[in-house]
Design an enzyme around this catalytic site. Structure first.
Site, short mmCIF file in Angstrom:
data_model
loop_
_atom_site.label_atom_id
_atom_site.label_comp_id
_atom_site.label_asym_id
_atom_site.label_seq_id
_atom_site.Cartn_x
_atom_site.Cartn_y
_atom_site.Cartn_z
N TYR A 116 0.86 -1.19 0.00
CA TYR A 116 0.00 0.00 0.00
C TYR A 116 0.89 1.23 0.00
O TYR A 116 1.86 1.32 0.77
CB TYR A 116 -0.90 0.01 1.24
N GLU A 204 -3.43 7.49 -4.21
CA GLU A 204 -3.38 6.21 -3.49
C GLU A 204 -3.17 5.08 -4.49
O GLU A 204 -3.92 4.95 -5.46
CB GLU A 204 -4.67 5.99 -2.72
#
Length: 397
Positions: A116, A204
């Site tokens: 992530y 993101e």
């Protein structure tokens, strides 16, 4: 403003961020052609909607999942035919779901590891912060709750920018081996350059992957842009897909109104974001439920107020409207005249409660009192909220 995954990948590629090859399709035939042009048997077809959880979503036609692997152009066409024009329901769309008008046909990769990686605006420091974790493919909120020690934070100086030593440090913390650190560092730098150049509030990548061939790729990406900066990014503004947005929010944006639809029955019209939040809180405190957040700003015109009322009454769930205005830059007599004109223009079908305070408040109250319209006035915010809740309850019964 949000954009689709395929648009995000096209944007990342402009800044040298490595992503899998892919092509967009709007018909099953286009999906088949895209798969043929990619020239590989390792394919994935992904529904394009502004929501996460697509892989675990369900279409209203019974087809499971908005992300499917396939091995041939014919299979890509078949999958696309079951997605396009159908409504996909995920945990982020809510029960109403989102209609899929576009799919991304891309080259699939064998994933060895998922990471992530996100760049956000940090309110505490007033600059960018990188949030990363070795637990890619999982919602970061879940990681924060269950394994907070696995979240890495790296503050970036807004003027100095992301430094090479920081990209190498992040690569080591995220477990990249020595042969991958250069590629990972380049990808991190490209993401940061994208974030800054496009006036983003968030970039993101989840997941950022390492393939079985050792490639470091941004497999999926989500963007949020600072709407206040879009005037200098016409090419980004053109990417907006209004079909993915609440029609009321789209209409409000045309008139410079900040509107967010909610699921309550008391509509709010307020000047100032902080005051709007307080108004919504006190409605809840007295047992009501706000139908929206609507900030008309500090210098609203009569036209904006009229358009705001049109948007509010268009919501069939609204049973009462609460106007809460604190006149500073905005004068209460001007807003009062706007309210009167708006009520006459929209033929208001629900009770209206108005609380005015601040500059020219007496003149404003006089305008409303002499209008002859069925408007309930309130002395303070608590009084206004209670009257709005009672009005909504009466209308509901």
């Amino acid at each position: 403003m949000n954009i689709h995954e395929y648009q995000a990948k096209e944007l990342l590629q402009k800044f040298g961020v490595a992503t899998p090859r892919g092509k967009v399709a709007r018909t099953p035939e286009e999906a088949e052609l895209a798969a043929r042009e990619l020239g590989t048997e390792d394919l994935v077809v992904k529904a394009q909607v502004h929501a996460g959880g697509r892989g675990k979503g369900t279409f209203t036609n019974g087809f499971k999942g908005g992300v499917h692997l396939c091995k041939s152009p014919e299979e890509a066409r078949e999958i696309a035919s079951k997605m396009l024009g159908q409504t996909l329901v995920t945990h982020q769309t809510g029960p109403a779901g989102r209609v899929v008008n576009t799919v991304l046909v891309a080259e699939s990769v064998e994933i060895e590891r998922e990471i992530y990686f996100a760049i956000l605006l940090d309110r505490a420091t007033g600059g960018p912060v990188i949030v990363a974790s070795t637990e890619g493919g999982v919602e970061i909120e879940t990681v924060a709750e269950k394994s907070p020690e696995k979240i890495i934070r790296e503050t970036v100086h807004p003027l100095g920018g992301l430094q090479p030593y920081q990209t190498r440090k992040l690569a080591r913390q995220l477990g990249f081996d020595s042969g991958q650190i250069k590629a990972a560092s380049k990808l991190f730098d490209g993401l940061f350059q994208t974030f800054m150049a496009c006036d983003c509030s968030m970039v993101e990548v989840n997941p950022l992957v390492v393939t079985d061939k050792g490639q470091v790729l941004a497999l999926d990406a989500k963007f949020n842009f600072d709407d206040n900066a879009l005037y200098r990014h016409t090419e980004l503004a053109a990417l907006r897909d209004v079909a993915e947005e609440d029609p009321r929010e789209v209409e409000a944006s045309k008139f410079g109104l900040n509107y967010i639809g909610l699921d309550g029955n008391i509509a709010c019209l307020v000047n100032g974001a902080g005051l709007a939040m307080a108004t919504m809180d006190i409605i809840k405190f007295y047992g009501g439920s706000p139908a929206n957040f609507l900030d008309v700003g500090g210098g609203a015109t009569e036209e904006q107020v009229t358009e705001a009322f049109k948007i509010l009454v268009a919501d069939e769930n609204v049973k009462a409207i609460l106007v809460n205005i604190f006149g500073g830059i905005m004068k209460c007599d001007v807003i009062a005249q706007g309210i009167v004109n708006a009520v006459k223009a929209v033929n208001l079908p629900v009770p209206l409660v108005v609380r005015l305070e601040g500059t020219n408040v007496e003149a404003g109250k006089k305008i409303i009192a002499e209008s002859g319209l069925p408007v309930t006035t309130a002395d303070d915010l608590g009084d206004a909220a209670q009257k709005a809740v009672q009005a909504a309850q009466g209308a509901r019964s």
